[in-house]
Write an enzyme that holds these catalytic residues in place. Structure first.
Site, PDB file in Angstrom:
ATOM      1  N   ASP A 158      85.035 -73.313  -3.768  1.00 19.00           N
ATOM      2  CA  ASP A 158      83.953 -72.341  -3.578  1.00 19.00           C
ATOM      3  C   ASP A 158      82.923 -72.566  -4.671  1.00 19.00           C
ATOM      4  O   ASP A 158      83.275 -72.954  -5.791  1.00 19.00           O
ATOM      5  CB  ASP A 158      84.492 -70.908  -3.646  1.00 19.00           C
ATOM      6  CG  ASP A 158      83.616 -69.944  -2.852  1.00 19.00           C
ATOM      7  OD1 ASP A 158      84.028 -69.525  -1.748  1.00 19.00           O
ATOM      8  OD2 ASP A 158      82.507 -69.616  -3.331  1.00 19.00           O
ATOM      9  N   GLU A 167      87.528 -70.627  14.275  1.00 17.31           N
ATOM     10  CA  GLU A 167      88.617 -69.742  13.844  1.00 17.31           C
ATOM     11  C   GLU A 167      88.520 -68.420  14.598  1.00 17.31           C
ATOM     12  O   GLU A 167      87.448 -67.865  14.732  1.00 17.31           O
ATOM     13  CB  GLU A 167      88.510 -69.524  12.332  1.00 17.31           C
ATOM     14  CG  GLU A 167      89.626 -68.693  11.757  1.00 17.31           C
ATOM     15  CD  GLU A 167      90.995 -69.182  12.198  1.00 17.31           C
ATOM     16  OE1 GLU A 167      91.337 -70.349  11.951  1.00 17.31           O
ATOM     17  OE2 GLU A 167      91.724 -68.388  12.824  1.00 17.31           O
ATOM     18  N   GLU A 184      90.355 -59.958  10.867  1.00 14.09           N
ATOM     19  CA  GLU A 184      90.642 -59.394   9.553  1.00 14.09           C
ATOM     20  C   GLU A 184      91.641 -58.256   9.722  1.00 14.09           C
ATOM     21  O   GLU A 184      91.592 -57.521  10.696  1.00 14.09           O
ATOM     22  CB  GLU A 184      89.353 -58.887   8.902  1.00 14.09           C
ATOM     23  CG  GLU A 184      88.470 -60.028   8.466  1.00 14.09           C
ATOM     24  CD  GLU A 184      87.108 -59.570   7.946  1.00 14.09           C
ATOM     25  OE1 GLU A 184      86.963 -58.411   7.558  1.00 14.09           O
ATOM     26  OE2 GLU A 184      86.193 -60.413   7.943  1.00 14.09           O
ATOM     27  N   ASN A 226      83.502 -64.308  21.265  1.00 15.94           N
ATOM     28  CA  ASN A 226      83.105 -63.115  20.515  1.00 15.94           C
ATOM     29  C   ASN A 226      82.115 -62.269  21.307  1.00 15.94           C
ATOM     30  O   ASN A 226      82.181 -61.040  21.288  1.00 15.94           O
ATOM     31  CB  ASN A 226      82.507 -63.502  19.153  1.00 15.94           C
ATOM     32  CG  ASN A 226      83.590 -63.653  18.097  1.00 15.94           C
ATOM     33  OD1 ASN A 226      84.775 -63.597  18.419  1.00 15.94           O
ATOM     34  ND2 ASN A 226      83.206 -63.865  16.860  1.00 15.94           N
ATOM     35  N   LEU A 249      89.193 -52.134  24.932  1.00 20.65           N
ATOM     36  CA  LEU A 249      88.666 -51.076  25.793  1.00 20.65           C
ATOM     37  C   LEU A 249      88.793 -49.713  25.116  1.00 20.65           C
ATOM     38  O   LEU A 249      89.040 -48.709  25.768  1.00 20.65           O
ATOM     39  CB  LEU A 249      89.389 -51.068  27.149  1.00 20.65           C
ATOM     40  CG  LEU A 249      89.034 -52.195  28.126  1.00 20.65           C
ATOM     41  CD1 LEU A 249      89.790 -52.036  29.443  1.00 20.65           C
ATOM     42  CD2 LEU A 249      87.530 -52.258  28.410  1.00 20.65           C
ATOM     43  N   CYS A 261      81.333 -60.463  12.083  1.00 23.51           N
ATOM     44  CA  CYS A 261      81.290 -61.482  13.150  1.00 23.51           C
ATOM     45  C   CYS A 261      80.527 -61.047  14.401  1.00 23.51           C
ATOM     46  O   CYS A 261      79.540 -61.678  14.764  1.00 23.51           O
ATOM     47  CB  CYS A 261      82.706 -61.891  13.515  1.00 23.51           C
ATOM     48  SG  CYS A 261      83.509 -62.788  12.174  1.00 23.51           S
ATOM     49  N   LYS A 279      76.626 -60.538  14.255  1.00 21.04           N
ATOM     50  CA  LYS A 279      75.914 -61.766  13.880  1.00 21.04           C
ATOM     51  C   LYS A 279      76.099 -62.863  14.939  1.00 21.04           C
ATOM     52  O   LYS A 279      75.152 -63.570  15.281  1.00 21.04           O
ATOM     53  CB  LYS A 279      76.420 -62.208  12.507  1.00 21.04           C
ATOM     54  CG  LYS A 279      76.848 -63.636  12.350  1.00 21.04           C
ATOM     55  CD  LYS A 279      77.294 -63.949  10.967  1.00 21.04           C
ATOM     56  CE  LYS A 279      78.685 -64.537  10.903  1.00 21.04           C
ATOM     57  NZ  LYS A 279      78.925 -65.729  11.678  1.00 21.04           N
TER      58      LYS A 279
HETATM   59  P1  NAD Z   1      82.777 -65.090   3.446  1.00 18.76           P
HETATM   60  O1  NAD Z   1      81.405 -64.695   3.116  1.00 18.76           O
HETATM   61  O2  NAD Z   1      83.913 -64.150   3.190  1.00 18.76           O
HETATM   62  O3  NAD Z   1      83.135 -66.456   2.690  1.00 18.76           O
HETATM   63  C1  NAD Z   1      82.296 -67.546   2.620  1.00 18.76           C
HETATM   64  C2  NAD Z   1      82.546 -68.239   1.284  1.00 18.76           C
HETATM   65  O4  NAD Z   1      81.807 -69.459   1.254  1.00 18.76           O
HETATM   66  C3  NAD Z   1      82.102 -67.438   0.065  1.00 18.76           C
HETATM   67  O5  NAD Z   1      83.173 -67.298  -0.842  1.00 18.76           O
HETATM   68  C4  NAD Z   1      80.956 -68.242  -0.528  1.00 18.76           C
HETATM   69  O6  NAD Z   1      80.879 -68.153  -1.933  1.00 18.76           O
HETATM   70  C5  NAD Z   1      81.327 -69.654  -0.071  1.00 18.76           C
HETATM   71  N1  NAD Z   1      80.203 -70.579  -0.032  1.00 18.76           N
HETATM   72  C6  NAD Z   1      78.962 -70.392   0.460  1.00 18.76           C
HETATM   73  N2  NAD Z   1      78.222 -71.500   0.313  1.00 18.76           N
HETATM   74  C7  NAD Z   1      79.022 -72.423  -0.286  1.00 18.76           C
HETATM   75  C8  NAD Z   1      78.829 -73.751  -0.698  1.00 18.76           C
HETATM   76  N3  NAD Z   1      77.664 -74.367  -0.528  1.00 18.76           N
HETATM   77  N4  NAD Z   1      79.875 -74.395  -1.273  1.00 18.76           N
HETATM   78  C9  NAD Z   1      81.057 -73.775  -1.453  1.00 18.76           C
HETATM   79  N5  NAD Z   1      81.286 -72.514  -1.086  1.00 18.76           N
HETATM   80  C10 NAD Z   1      80.285 -71.841  -0.511  1.00 18.76           C
HETATM   81  O7  NAD Z   1      82.746 -65.519   4.971  1.00 18.76           O
HETATM   82  P2  NAD Z   1      83.966 -65.481   6.031  1.00 18.76           P
HETATM   83  O8  NAD Z   1      84.127 -64.117   6.570  1.00 18.76           O
HETATM   84  O9  NAD Z   1      85.115 -66.208   5.466  1.00 18.76           O
HETATM   85  O10 NAD Z   1      83.316 -66.359   7.199  1.00 18.76           O
HETATM   86  C11 NAD Z   1      83.130 -67.748   7.084  1.00 18.76           C
HETATM   87  C12 NAD Z   1      82.770 -68.287   8.451  1.00 18.76           C
HETATM   88  O11 NAD Z   1      83.864 -68.064   9.365  1.00 18.76           O
HETATM   89  C13 NAD Z   1      81.560 -67.611   9.094  1.00 18.76           C
HETATM   90  O12 NAD Z   1      80.860 -68.552   9.853  1.00 18.76           O
HETATM   91  C14 NAD Z   1      82.192 -66.567   9.990  1.00 18.76           C
HETATM   92  O13 NAD Z   1      81.361 -66.238  11.065  1.00 18.76           O
HETATM   93  C15 NAD Z   1      83.424 -67.295  10.469  1.00 18.76           C
HETATM   94  N6  NAD Z   1      84.525 -66.418  10.892  1.00 18.76           N
HETATM   95  C16 NAD Z   1      84.803 -65.281  10.189  1.00 18.76           C
HETATM   96  C17 NAD Z   1      85.869 -64.489  10.593  1.00 18.76           C
HETATM   97  C18 NAD Z   1      86.179 -63.216   9.860  1.00 18.76           C
HETATM   98  O14 NAD Z   1      86.909 -62.406  10.419  1.00 18.76           O
HETATM   99  N7  NAD Z   1      85.683 -63.007   8.662  1.00 18.76           N
HETATM  100  C19 NAD Z   1      86.653 -64.852  11.692  1.00 18.76           C
HETATM  101  C20 NAD Z   1      86.360 -66.036  12.358  1.00 18.76           C
HETATM  102  C21 NAD Z   1      85.291 -66.816  11.942  1.00 18.76           C
END
Ligand code: NAD
Length: 430
Positions: A30, A151, A155, A208, A250, A260, A263
């Site tokens: 990260d 994915e 959550e 989604n 439902l 998610c 967005k």
């Molecule tokens: P998040 O914001 O919790 O985590 C993203 C992480 O990426 C952060 O820790 C951030 O610091 C890091 N980051 C950003 N730019 C970076 C870079 N250039 N190099 C290294 N690290 C970097 O996001 P999330 O909820 O984990 O979601 C991530 C992706 O997965 C999104 O596209 C989201 O839509 C998708 N997604 C999320 C969920 C969910 O339930 N949260 C489920 C399925 C898919």
């Protein structure tokens, strides 16, 4: 296998922990150095049941490490997952800056074949941009593949969802990439959908959006139920037993939220528009969701008449139970709207108060639901945490100024609540 996950948020951490639990060597990367420093000390930045234990165990076994050094991660891993955020821009498009930055970083640090996998949710055709970016910045003629592996974890149940998925979607354009991902996921023994990259990207957005549409559909039905005195939970039960429909998603309420659905829906509408298709259906889904929050605020107003100077007790902030995530939580909009009208707010949430503190105005955060009730003009339920389902309602009634419960999640039985002497108002139910 040796793998890296770039982006250690909800998805990156859960994926990293679970892949290491399956016996792989995982490097979680990260660019938030404070987050990485905390993770190294075993401080987990999010609340997700079971995650802390799994991370601690696999760190001890030296199968899971945390770093901000993407160079080393790229050097040591054959498969590199991109799991950075893809937040919405003002125009609804997904902001792919993080994806592009990571693709460039991977390109300049690649010395051998690598499989780069999109795990973040991205609009269709992002895979070809990632490929193009790597080709542009790569230093020598090294072979690589790009794949899409969206994915679907939820959550609050993320570990279980990751380890026991309904399906694993793999979008590939080479046999080598397909074989690597199939082998990585083999221990999960889950149904696989192997397809091209664009279809895989679309599966995520379409899934989604479809789930959001199901929620908006039942919320729209709840509005009609409210008007005629029918019961939306009975309607949903009657619909859900039909196998073609299914019972999940439902539950009428105050609308969907989270990081998610809002967005991803916006991004799907915007990319469709860019490609020349007006996705009217999804625009309506979004509108219904917005109106559902307003309709709930109206219920509060109809019950209290004047909001100004009334003390409103609120249970629940997170966008759903078992998470501390408050991103796009409908509760935030409702709390803000009530505050704007001059209400005094007392709030409790089991996990998300710390995160909410920085984002909500002057609010009294309470230590438990009973402190919320004490002296409040009504009790409003905004998240369906289990903790709220078993409240001592005799105590609640004594503590409230008047016995008024306005339930945005339909967690109580109207007959029981009325029997206890409450004026109980819920969504789409008598
Ligand atoms: P998040 O914001 O919790 O985590 C993203 C992480 O990426 C952060 O820790 C951030 O610091 C890091 N980051 C950003 N730019 C970076 C870079 N250039 N190099 C290294 N690290 C970097 O996001 P999330 O909820 O984990 O979601 C991530 C992706 O997965 C999104 O596209 C989201 O839509 C998708 N997604 C999320 C969920 C969910 O339930 N949260 C489920 C399925 C898919």
């Amino acid at each position: 296998m040796n793998i890296s996950i770039i982006g250690s948020g909800y998805v990156g951490l859960v994926s990293g922990a679970c892949f290491s639990e399956l016996g792989n060597n995982v490097i979680c990367v990260d660019n938030d150095t404070k987050k990485i420093a905390n993770l190294k000390k075993g401080i987990i930045p999010i609340y997700e049941p079971g995650l802390e234990e799994m991370i601690t165990l696999n760190m001890k076994k030296k199968r899971l490490i945390f770093t901000s050094d993407i160079k080393n991660a790229v050097a040591s891993s054959e498969i590199i997952f991109i799991a950075v955020g893809t937040p919405p821009l003002d125009n609804g498009e997904a902001d792919l800056t993080g994806i592009e930055t990571v693709a460039r970083n991977i390109a300049v640090n690649m010395k051998d074949y690598r499989l780069i996998v999109e795990k973040s949710t991205v609009p269709v055709e992002t895979g070809q941009w990632v490929k193009h970016t790597i080709e542009t910045y790569i230093k020598s003629k090294i072979k690589f593949d790009v794949a899409s592996n969206p994915e679907f974890l939820r959550e609050g149940q993320a570990i279980n969802d990751f380890l026991h998925p309904d399906r694993i979607v793999i979008g590939v354009e080479s046999k080598k990439a397909e074989a690597l991902l199939i082998s990585l996921y083999k221990p999960l023994n889950a149904p696989l959908v192997v397809t091209d990259i664009k279809s895989a990207e679309l599966i995520k957005h379409a899934s989604n959006s479809f789930l959001a549409a199901k929620i908006s559909f039942i919320n729209a039905v709840s509005r009609v139920c409210d008007k005629v005195g029918a019961d939306v939970t009975e309607v949903a039960r009657g619909m859900g037993l039909d196998k073609r429909i299914g019972a999940s998603f439902l539950n009428a309420g105050i609308g969907y939220g989270g990081s998610c659905f809002p967005k991803d829906l916006d991004a799907f509408i915007t990319i469709s528009e860019k490609l020349g298709y007006d996705f009217e259906l999804l625009k309506s889904v979004r509108r219904v969701n917005q109106k559902q929050k307003i309709a709930f605020q109206e219920k509060i107003k109809d019950s209290l008449w004047i909001i100004k100077d009334k003390t409103i007790g609120v249970l629940g902030i997170s966008f759903k139970p078992d998470t501390d995530d408050i991103r796009n939580a409908p509760s935030m909009d409702i709390i803000n709207a009530l505050q704007k009208e001059g209400a005094i707010l007392k709030v409790y949430d089991p996990q998300s108060m710390q995160k909410a503190k920085g984002q909500l105005g002057k609010i009294k955060f309470c230590k438990d639901p009973y402190e919320v009730c004490k002296g409040s003009d009504c009790l409003v339920i905004l998240t369906e945490w289990d903790e709220f389902k078993g409240l001592d309602f005799l105590k609640v009634k004594k503590l409230l100024k008047r016995p008024l419960v306005i339930d945005g999640r339909n967690i109580y039985d109207p007959a029981v609540m009325k029997g206890l002497g409450f004026n109980y108002i819920s969504v789409g139910r008598k």
